[in-house]
Each structure stands twice: as structure tokens, then as C-alpha cells.
Design a protein around this motif. Sequence first.
Motif, PDB file in Angstrom:
ATOM      1  N   ASN A  74       0.897  -1.218  -0.092  1.00 53.14           N
ATOM      2  CA  ASN A  74       0.040  -0.088  -0.031  1.00 53.14           C
ATOM      3  C   ASN A  74       1.047   1.170   0.078  1.00 53.14           C
ATOM      4  OD1 ASN A  74      -2.359  -1.612  -0.125  1.00 53.14           O
ATOM      5  ND2 ASN A  74      -2.608  -1.114   2.021  1.00 53.14           N
ATOM      6  N   VAL A  79      -1.566   4.065  -7.572  1.00 51.76           N
ATOM      7  CA  VAL A  79      -2.859   3.894  -8.110  1.00 51.76           C
ATOM      8  C   VAL A  79      -2.925   4.443  -9.659  1.00 51.76           C
ATOM      9  CG1 VAL A  79      -5.108   3.776  -8.079  1.00 51.76           C
ATOM     10  CG2 VAL A  79      -3.792   3.532  -6.057  1.00 51.76           C
ATOM     11  N   VAL A  86      -1.439   3.616  -2.646  1.00 54.91           N
ATOM     12  CA  VAL A  86      -2.631   2.913  -2.133  1.00 54.91           C
ATOM     13  C   VAL A  86      -2.951   3.467  -0.952  1.00 54.91           C
ATOM     14  CG1 VAL A  86      -3.820   0.794  -1.531  1.00 54.91           C
ATOM     15  CG2 VAL A  86      -2.294   0.766  -3.587  1.00 54.91           C
ATOM     16  N   LEU A 153      -8.630   1.344  -7.615  1.00 59.36           N
ATOM     17  CA  LEU A 153      -8.249   0.669  -6.592  1.00 59.36           C
ATOM     18  C   LEU A 153      -8.450  -0.905  -6.656  1.00 59.36           C
ATOM     19  CD1 LEU A 153      -6.409   0.994  -3.882  1.00 59.36           C
ATOM     20  CD2 LEU A 153      -8.693   1.460  -2.877  1.00 59.36           C
ATOM     21  N   ASN A 157      -5.973  -3.857  -6.781  1.00 57.13           N
ATOM     22  CA  ASN A 157      -6.207  -4.844  -5.711  1.00 57.13           C
ATOM     23  C   ASN A 157      -6.058  -6.339  -6.453  1.00 57.13           C
ATOM     24  OD1 ASN A 157      -5.397  -3.056  -3.628  1.00 57.13           O
ATOM     25  ND2 ASN A 157      -7.668  -2.722  -3.171  1.00 57.13           N
TER      26      ASN A 157
END
Length: 166
Positions: A74, A79, A86, A153, A157
Motif C-alpha cells: 500500500n 494507483v 494505495v 483501486l 488490488n
Amino acid sequence: MQCTSAEAAKLLRRLNEERSSLEAQESQSCTFRAAVNEDTETARPEYDYAAVQAKLDAIDSQIRTVKHAISTFNMTHEVPGFSMTVDMMLVYIPQLTRKKQKLSAMANRLAKVREVVRVANIIEYTYTNYDTEQAKRDYNNVSDELSRAQTALDVLNNSVKFEVDI
């Protein structure tokens, strides 16, 4: 092990469920009741204190490892389409959500609302002190930005893999 952020989140959920289940089993077997005239050894449930603690420690270690891998991912992955990592996006999305809720209320207000003050029998008006049409446009823009951010996102992910050492 290589996994996406979504897969790591599922792994983390599974580890937490496994830990909760082990704690529940421990809670049921770490103590027991027996009547005064009952043989305590036949009433005693199976329970190995050291083995259970070792298993809980092992699960805790795996949870820390997975959480660290997710946090590292993260903090280091940007992104696509946004100049944010993230972790920044995880702050940005709730900010957009709050802004969208506020703008929704502002966009749906009438420009002038009649109010009756019952004590003095006076009629007053509440006026908006902004352009409600601009609030509607801003609402639509924020709504679109929120959708774009959530989609970007989600794609990240579910597509970018990283290493989790468990």
C-alpha cells in the motif's frame, strides 16, 4: 507466496477466523467442571496448553507477516491514473465519500424555504447562500471521481501481485 492485495485480504480473514476458532476451542477445553464424586480424569477434556499457545503464536506471526506485506504494498504502489499510493487512496476515498454526502444535501436544498416561527407568529425564509446548480455539478464531479478512484483501486488490488513470506 505471490498474491494480490485482494487475495492477501482473504488470507488475512482466513487466519483471523482460524485464530478465533482456536481461541473458542481453547476457551471450552482449558477449564472443566466435575462433580465432587466424579472422576476428574474421565471428565477432563483434551487440551494441550503448550501446543495451543504455540499454534496461536504461529498464527499471530503469519497475521503480522501478511499485514506487513499489505502495508508495504500500500505504501509503495501507486494507483494508475492518480498520483497517489494505495495508502493515500485509502484516505482519499472516504474523503470523497464525505464530500459527496455533503454535496448531495446541498444540491437538493431549495433556494428558498418558508419557515414559521411559532412563538411570534412570524414567517421567515431560509435562503441558500450558494448556487445549488453549482453544487449539483460539483456533486456529479465528485461522484464520478469517487467511482473512478474505487475502480482504479479495485483493479490494482485484483491484478498486481506481491510477495508474502509465510
